[in-house]
Design a protein around this motif. Sequence first.
Motif, mmCIF file in Angstrom:
data_model
loop_
_atom_site.group_PDB
_atom_site.id
_atom_site.type_symbol
_atom_site.label_atom_id
_atom_site.label_comp_id
_atom_site.label_asym_id
_atom_site.label_seq_id
_atom_site.Cartn_x
_atom_site.Cartn_y
_atom_site.Cartn_z
ATOM 1 N N MET A 31 0.842 -1.194 0.000
ATOM 2 C CA MET A 31 0.000 0.000 0.000
ATOM 3 C C MET A 31 0.880 1.248 0.000
ATOM 4 N N ILE A 32 0.668 2.085 -1.007
ATOM 5 C CA ILE A 32 1.326 3.384 -1.103
ATOM 6 C C ILE A 32 0.220 4.421 -0.944
ATOM 7 N N THR A 33 0.256 5.194 0.122
ATOM 8 C CA THR A 33 -0.835 6.137 0.347
ATOM 9 C C THR A 33 -0.324 7.385 1.053
ATOM 10 N N THR A 34 -1.157 8.399 1.147
ATOM 11 C CA THR A 34 -0.760 9.661 1.763
ATOM 12 C C THR A 34 -1.171 9.663 3.228
ATOM 13 N N LEU A 35 -0.175 9.600 4.110
ATOM 14 C CA LEU A 35 -0.426 9.564 5.550
ATOM 15 C C LEU A 35 0.046 10.838 6.247
ATOM 16 N N SER A 36 0.870 11.621 5.560
ATOM 17 C CA SER A 36 1.340 12.895 6.105
ATOM 18 C C SER A 36 0.711 14.026 5.302
ATOM 19 N N THR A 37 1.120 15.247 5.549
ATOM 20 C CA THR A 37 0.546 16.472 4.991
ATOM 21 C C THR A 37 -0.878 16.641 5.539
ATOM 22 N N GLY A 40 -3.407 13.835 4.980
ATOM 23 C CA GLY A 40 -3.074 12.513 5.499
ATOM 24 C C GLY A 40 -4.256 11.701 5.981
ATOM 25 N N TYR A 41 -5.318 12.383 6.401
ATOM 26 C CA TYR A 41 -6.486 11.642 6.893
ATOM 27 C C TYR A 41 -7.134 10.807 5.787
ATOM 28 N N LEU A 42 -6.952 11.219 4.527
ATOM 29 C CA LEU A 42 -7.510 10.445 3.416
ATOM 30 C C LEU A 42 -6.819 9.084 3.312
ATOM 31 N N GLY A 43 -5.501 9.097 3.403
ATOM 32 C CA GLY A 43 -4.753 7.844 3.360
ATOM 33 C C GLY A 43 -5.011 6.978 4.576
ATOM 34 N N GLU A 71 3.215 2.250 3.323
ATOM 35 C CA GLU A 71 4.181 3.347 3.391
ATOM 36 C C GLU A 71 3.536 4.646 2.930
ATOM 37 N N ASP A 72 4.050 5.739 3.461
ATOM 38 C CA ASP A 72 3.553 7.081 3.184
ATOM 39 C C ASP A 72 4.274 7.681 1.978
ATOM 40 N N ASP A 73 3.500 8.129 0.975
ATOM 41 C CA ASP A 73 4.127 8.766 -0.190
ATOM 42 C C ASP A 73 4.327 10.269 -0.001
ATOM 43 N N GLY A 74 3.778 10.827 1.088
ATOM 44 C CA GLY A 74 3.942 12.253 1.338
ATOM 45 C C GLY A 74 3.364 13.132 0.249
ATOM 46 N N ARG A 75 2.476 12.566 -0.569
ATOM 47 C CA ARG A 75 1.867 13.256 -1.710
ATOM 48 C C ARG A 75 2.914 13.647 -2.753
ATOM 49 N N LYS A 94 2.995 -8.422 -5.237
ATOM 50 C CA LYS A 94 2.264 -8.762 -6.460
ATOM 51 C C LYS A 94 1.047 -7.868 -6.697
ATOM 52 N N ILE A 95 0.617 -7.172 -5.639
ATOM 53 C CA ILE A 95 -0.531 -6.266 -5.744
ATOM 54 C C ILE A 95 -0.163 -4.962 -5.044
ATOM 55 N N ILE A 96 -0.435 -3.836 -5.704
ATOM 56 C CA ILE A 96 -0.214 -2.527 -5.094
ATOM 57 C C ILE A 96 -1.533 -1.769 -5.092
ATOM 58 N N THR A 97 -1.751 -0.979 -4.054
ATOM 59 C CA THR A 97 -2.997 -0.225 -3.908
ATOM 60 C C THR A 97 -2.745 1.008 -3.058
ATOM 61 N N GLY A 98 -3.789 1.817 -2.844
ATOM 62 C CA GLY A 98 -3.750 2.850 -1.819
ATOM 63 C C GLY A 98 -3.555 4.287 -2.238
ATOM 64 N N ILE A 99 -3.157 4.562 -3.484
ATOM 65 C CA ILE A 99 -2.792 5.932 -3.852
ATOM 66 C C ILE A 99 -4.006 6.860 -3.820
ATOM 67 N N VAL A 100 -3.822 8.016 -3.178
ATOM 68 C CA VAL A 100 -4.886 9.007 -3.033
ATOM 69 C C VAL A 100 -4.869 10.012 -4.179
#
Length: 247
Positions: A31-37, A40-43, A71-75, A94-100
């Motif tokens: 999972m690659i998502t936005t947890l900071s900035t 971050g609440y969206l991730g 992991e956090d992509d920091g946008r 094998k599977i990636i998800t999570g991008i905001v």
Amino acid sequence: MLLRIKIVVALAICFIGGGGAVAAEPVKIGMITTLSTKAGYLGEEIRDGFRLAIEQGGGKLGGIDVDLLVEDDGRKPERGKEIAERYIKSENVKIITGIVFSNVAMAVVPKVVRDGVFYISPNAGPSQLAGSGCHENYFNVAWQNDNLHEVTGEFVTDQGYSNVYLLAPNYPAGKDSLAGFKRYYKGNISGEVYTKLGQSDYAAELAALRAAKPDAVFFFLPGGMGINFLKQYSQAGLIAEIPVFGP
């Protein structure tokens, strides 16, 4: 949406696991998502929802044990690319998800799917990844960015507004949002402004908006950007003068 994610992930895992055969080791999902900035609440919501699905499945999806890496992509697009490359090369994901955010998606998804990895989008849906740009390893369980705003464009037209001011951040989802709105809006566009992604102060934009004298405003400013914009819009006294529409 959680049910759709569970179904698509389960199908992908079954494909990876050989049509339902029990895997020797858990299938790794990155999972690659936005947890900071300020967004971050969206991730956090995407991460927590995904973890809930795994918990409800007793640690399994599609009957197969899974190991979720987060992991956090920091946008930041480059950060997203770095994480994806490490997931694939070092973690055998094998599977990636999570991008905001769509700018991160456009930096990550095309190469990921070409490398034979599944990408399942819970949010970002750039129009460039649809139609002729769609890949067989790409699944979107949320929406295509411009589709949502087509409805608003038609609604604003039906309500009789004939002179609308448009505002969105300068990144793929912002451009898609205004393109979708304009596709079904039949009136005049009094202004079309693209702001900086992550911007928090809209004083200059509000002054220009007031000067344009529209009879309505359409905006797409996700996360904290939209909260700040609406607060400042109200503080400027515009909320009582010019109706505002958004997703």
